[in-house]
Scaffold this motif. Structure first.
Motif, PDB file in Angstrom:
ATOM      1  N   ALA A 180       4.613   8.471   8.570  1.00 55.31           N
ATOM      2  CA  ALA A 180       3.233   9.068   9.285  1.00 55.31           C
ATOM      3  C   ALA A 180       2.142   8.507   8.399  1.00 55.31           C
ATOM      4  O   ALA A 180       1.081   7.792   8.927  1.00 55.31           O
ATOM      5  CB  ALA A 180       2.961  10.472   8.875  1.00 55.31           C
ATOM      6  N   PRO A 181       2.065   8.305   6.995  1.00 53.26           N
ATOM      7  CA  PRO A 181       0.732   7.543   6.487  1.00 53.26           C
ATOM      8  C   PRO A 181       1.018   6.021   6.622  1.00 53.26           C
ATOM      9  O   PRO A 181      -0.202   5.407   6.900  1.00 53.26           O
ATOM     10  CB  PRO A 181       1.189   7.711   4.891  1.00 53.26           C
ATOM     11  N   VAL A 182       2.246   5.535   6.905  1.00 52.84           N
ATOM     12  CA  VAL A 182       2.377   4.124   7.381  1.00 52.84           C
ATOM     13  C   VAL A 182       1.656   3.784   8.689  1.00 52.84           C
ATOM     14  O   VAL A 182       0.834   2.731   8.762  1.00 52.84           O
ATOM     15  CB  VAL A 182       3.530   3.454   7.114  1.00 52.84           C
ATOM     16  N   THR A 183       1.881   4.353   9.498  1.00 52.20           N
ATOM     17  CA  THR A 183       1.520   4.492  10.744  1.00 52.20           C
ATOM     18  C   THR A 183      -0.011   4.535  10.892  1.00 52.20           C
ATOM     19  O   THR A 183      -0.827   4.048  11.631  1.00 52.20           O
ATOM     20  CB  THR A 183       2.334   5.554  11.693  1.00 52.20           C
ATOM     21  N   GLY A 194      -3.059   1.126   1.239  1.00 48.77           N
ATOM     22  CA  GLY A 194      -1.717   0.605   0.895  1.00 48.77           C
ATOM     23  C   GLY A 194      -1.252   0.549  -0.531  1.00 48.77           C
ATOM     24  O   GLY A 194      -0.232   0.746  -0.870  1.00 48.77           O
ATOM     25  N   LEU A 195      -2.295   0.117  -1.138  1.00 49.63           N
ATOM     26  CA  LEU A 195      -1.972  -0.144  -2.643  1.00 49.63           C
ATOM     27  C   LEU A 195      -1.745   1.249  -3.298  1.00 49.63           C
ATOM     28  O   LEU A 195      -0.864   1.428  -4.005  1.00 49.63           O
ATOM     29  CB  LEU A 195      -3.180  -0.670  -3.468  1.00 49.63           C
ATOM     30  N   GLY A 196      -2.596   2.187  -2.745  1.00 52.59           N
ATOM     31  CA  GLY A 196      -2.109   3.646  -3.342  1.00 52.59           C
ATOM     32  C   GLY A 196      -1.024   4.136  -2.891  1.00 52.59           C
ATOM     33  O   GLY A 196      -0.319   4.983  -3.777  1.00 52.59           O
ATOM     34  N   LEU A 197      -0.591   3.835  -1.894  1.00 55.61           N
ATOM     35  CA  LEU A 197       0.874   4.262  -1.268  1.00 55.61           C
ATOM     36  C   LEU A 197       1.943   3.794  -2.305  1.00 55.61           C
ATOM     37  O   LEU A 197       2.757   4.391  -2.415  1.00 55.61           O
ATOM     38  CB  LEU A 197       1.071   3.971   0.201  1.00 55.61           C
ATOM     39  N   LEU A 198       1.780   2.329  -2.301  1.00 54.13           N
ATOM     40  CA  LEU A 198       2.749   1.597  -3.075  1.00 54.13           C
ATOM     41  C   LEU A 198       2.878   2.182  -4.428  1.00 54.13           C
ATOM     42  O   LEU A 198       3.928   2.543  -5.037  1.00 54.13           O
ATOM     43  CB  LEU A 198       2.267   0.203  -3.262  1.00 54.13           C
ATOM     44  N   GLY A 199       1.671   2.472  -5.000  1.00 50.26           N
ATOM     45  CA  GLY A 199       1.802   3.004  -6.458  1.00 50.26           C
ATOM     46  C   GLY A 199       2.255   4.323  -6.518  1.00 50.26           C
ATOM     47  O   GLY A 199       3.061   4.537  -7.142  1.00 50.26           O
ATOM     48  N   PHE A 200       2.004   5.452  -5.570  1.00 53.21           N
ATOM     49  CA  PHE A 200       2.678   6.610  -5.504  1.00 53.21           C
ATOM     50  C   PHE A 200       4.080   6.701  -5.441  1.00 53.21           C
ATOM     51  O   PHE A 200       4.855   7.447  -6.122  1.00 53.21           O
ATOM     52  CB  PHE A 200       1.850   7.256  -4.049  1.00 53.21           C
ATOM     53  N   VAL A 201       4.515   5.660  -4.436  1.00 51.91           N
ATOM     54  CA  VAL A 201       6.086   5.636  -4.299  1.00 51.91           C
ATOM     55  C   VAL A 201       6.685   5.175  -5.346  1.00 51.91           C
ATOM     56  O   VAL A 201       7.792   5.630  -5.834  1.00 51.91           O
ATOM     57  CB  VAL A 201       6.270   4.679  -2.908  1.00 51.91           C
ATOM     58  N   ALA A 202       5.918   4.120  -6.070  1.00 50.63           N
ATOM     59  CA  ALA A 202       6.757   3.399  -7.358  1.00 50.63           C
ATOM     60  C   ALA A 202       7.053   4.529  -8.352  1.00 50.63           C
ATOM     61  O   ALA A 202       7.906   4.835  -8.932  1.00 50.63           O
ATOM     62  CB  ALA A 202       5.887   2.380  -7.832  1.00 50.63           C
ATOM     63  N   LEU A 219      -6.017  10.328  -1.373  1.00 48.43           N
ATOM     64  CA  LEU A 219      -5.517   9.538  -0.176  1.00 48.43           C
ATOM     65  C   LEU A 219      -5.746  10.509   0.890  1.00 48.43           C
ATOM     66  O   LEU A 219      -6.246  10.067   1.956  1.00 48.43           O
ATOM     67  CB  LEU A 219      -4.209   9.221  -0.464  1.00 48.43           C
ATOM     68  N   SER A 220      -5.441  11.873   0.727  1.00 48.29           N
ATOM     69  CA  SER A 220      -5.629  12.776   1.935  1.00 48.29           C
ATOM     70  C   SER A 220      -7.140  13.125   2.218  1.00 48.29           C
ATOM     71  O   SER A 220      -7.407  13.072   3.478  1.00 48.29           O
ATOM     72  CB  SER A 220      -4.972  14.297   1.582  1.00 48.29           C
TER      73      SER A 220
END
Length: 377
Positions: free
Chosen positions: A30-33, A49-57, A89-90
Motif C-alpha cells: 500500500a505505501p509503495v503503491t 522512499g528513503l523514510g520507508l527504506l529506513g523504517f524497513v531496515a 510518514l502517515s
C-alpha cells in the motif's frame, strides 16, 4: 516456529527466517503503491522512499536478530523512533502509510520481553487509532488495521513465551537425561566395585594358598587352582549380569560365598546355618551387597581370626526390620568412608535402610545394616 523468533544460528536458519519475514513485507504494497501512483511531488516521493527504506531496515534489525540479553531501554528507544517515523510518514503522505504501525506492534512483540511488550503493543495500536482519526479518510482504514496490529503484536508475544517455555523444557529434559546417566554410571561403579573387589580378593587368597601348597601338596594346590577357575567364571557371569542390570544377589547365596571366602582366608566363621526368612526383593538385594562388602573387608583388611555374621529380625517403632551384623576380632579402627561404604549407604538408603560401621570392643570392627521388612506400623 522456534526459528522465527530466535537469532539465526546457521545459513539455512537465516534463509528460512528471511523468507518468513519477507512474506509479511507484502503488506507494504500500500505505501509503495501510494509512492508510485499517489500523485505526490518528486521531493515527497524521494523523502517517502528513503523514510520507508529506513523504517524497513530498522524493523528487520529488531525482528531478524532479537537479543534477549539486550537492555530493554535501547529497544524501547528504537521502537519510539519507528513510531515517530511511521507517524510522520502517515501525516505527510496519507492514510496508506498507517499500515506501518502494524509493523511497529509486531516488532515490539518480537524484540521486547513479554511483560514489557504486553504494554507496548496496545500503545502502538492506540497511536495507530489516534492518527487514523487525524489523517484524512484514515477512519476507513482504522478497523482493517486495528485487528492485525493487536493480533500480530500479541501473537509475537505468545510465540516468544512459547519458545521460552520450550527451551526451558529442553534444558530440563537434558538435565534429567544427564542425571539419569550419572546415576547409571554410579550404579555401575558400585556394582563393579562390589563384584570385582570380592572376587579378586578371593582369587588373590587362593593363588597365595596354591603357591604355598604347590611344592609339598600339589593335589591340594590343584584344588585351589580349580576353585580360582570357578571364582573367575562366576565373576565373569556376575559382571555380565551387572552390566545388563539384572544382577540381584540373595542372602543365601552371599552367606555361602562368605563361608567359602572366610575359610580360604583362614578366618573362623560363625554364620547362620541357613536363612529362610521372607524379605522383599530390593531390601534383600541391598542387605546381600552389605554382607558381601563386609566379608570382603574382613578378608582383605582386618587381619581377623574370627568373624561372626548374624541375621536378626527386630521390631522397631518404625516397623519390622531385618538386621545384618558382621563382627570381627581384627585390627579394628574407625570406619573410613570410601567407595565401598559410600555405595552401601546409598543402596540401603534407597530402600529405607540404614548403615553403621565402627569399632567393636577394643580391637574388633563391626558393620550393622538394617532394612525394613514391611510398611511402617
Amino acid at each position: 516456529m522456534t526459528r522465527i523468533v530466535r537469532a539465526p544460528e546457521s545459513t539455512v536458519h537465516k534463509v528460512v527466517k528471511s523468507l518468513w519475514i519477507a512474506i509479511w513485507l507484502f503488506y507494504l504494497s500500500a505505501p509503495v503503491t501510494d509512492l508510485v501512483r499517489g500523485g505526490h511531488s518528486t521531493g515527497a516521493r524521494v523523502l517517502g522512499g528513503l523514510g520507508l527504506l529506513g523504517f524497513v531496515a530498522w524493523y528487520l534489525v529488531l525482528v531478524f536478530r532479537p537479543d534477549r540479553q539486550k537492555p530493554v531501554r535501547p529497544v524501547l528507544l528504537s521502537l519510539a523512533v519507528l513510531s515517530a517515523e511511521a507517524a510522520a510518514l502517515s501525516l505527510a503522505l496519507g492514510r496508506e502509510w498507517l499500515v506501518l504501525f502494524v509493523y511497529v506492534s509486531i516488532a515490539s512483540g518480537a524484540a521486547l520481553p513479554g511483560k514489557v511488550s504486553r504494554l507496548t503493543v496496545p500503545a502502538a495500536t492506540a497511536l495507530l487509532a489516534a492518527l487514523a482519526l487525524t489523517v484524512p479518510d484514515g477512519g476507513d482504514y482504522l478497523f482493517g488495521l486495528l485487528i492485525p496490529a493487536l493480533m500480530g503484536g500479541f501473537a509475537m508475544v505468545g510465540v516468544r513465551e512459547m519458545i521460552r517455555t520450550t527451551m526451558e523444557l529442553r534444558q530440563a529434559r537434558a538435565t534429567v537425561a544427564q542425571l539419569a546417566a550419572n546415576e547409571e554410571r554410579l550404579r555401575m561403579a558400585r556394582d563393579l566395585h562390589d563384584l570385582l573387589g570380592h572376587s579378586l580378593s578371593l582369587i588373590t587368597l587362593k593363588s597365595e594358598l596354591a603357591g604355598r601348597m604347590l611344592p609339598d601338596h600339589p593335589d591340594r594346590a590343584a584344588q585351589q587352582v580349580a576353585d580360582i577357575e570357578k571364582v573367575c567364571r562366576q565373576a565373569l557371569v556376575d559382571v555380565r549380569e551387572a552390566v545388563s542390570g539384572y544382577r540381584r544377589p540373595t542372602l543365601p547365596g552371599e552367606l555361602a560365598g562368605a563361608r567359602t571366602a572366610l575359610a580360604a582366608a583362614g578366618v573362623t566363621a560363625d554364620l547362620p546355618a541357613d536363612f529362610t526368612g521372607s524379605v522383599p526383593e530390593e531390601p534383600e538385594c541391598a542387605l546381600a551387597w552389605s554382607l558381601r562388602e563386609a566379608v570382603t573387608n574382613v578378608v582383605r583388611h582386618s587381619g581377623a581370626k574370627r568373624c561372626t555374621i548374624a541375621l536378626t529380625p527386630r521390631q522397631t517403632l518404625a516397623g519390622p526390620v531385618l538386621e545384618l551384623s558382621v563382627t570381627d576380632d581384627g585390627s579394628g579402627g574407625t570406619a573410613v568412608p570410601g567407595n565401598g561404604l559410600t555405595g552401601l549407604t546409598e543402596r540401603l538408603e534407597a530402600v529405607g535402610g540404614t548403615l553403621w560401621a565402627g569399632p567393636a570392643g577394643k580391637t574388633g570392627f563391626r558393620l550393622l545394616a538394617r532394612v525394613p521388612l514391611g510398611s511402617p506400623s
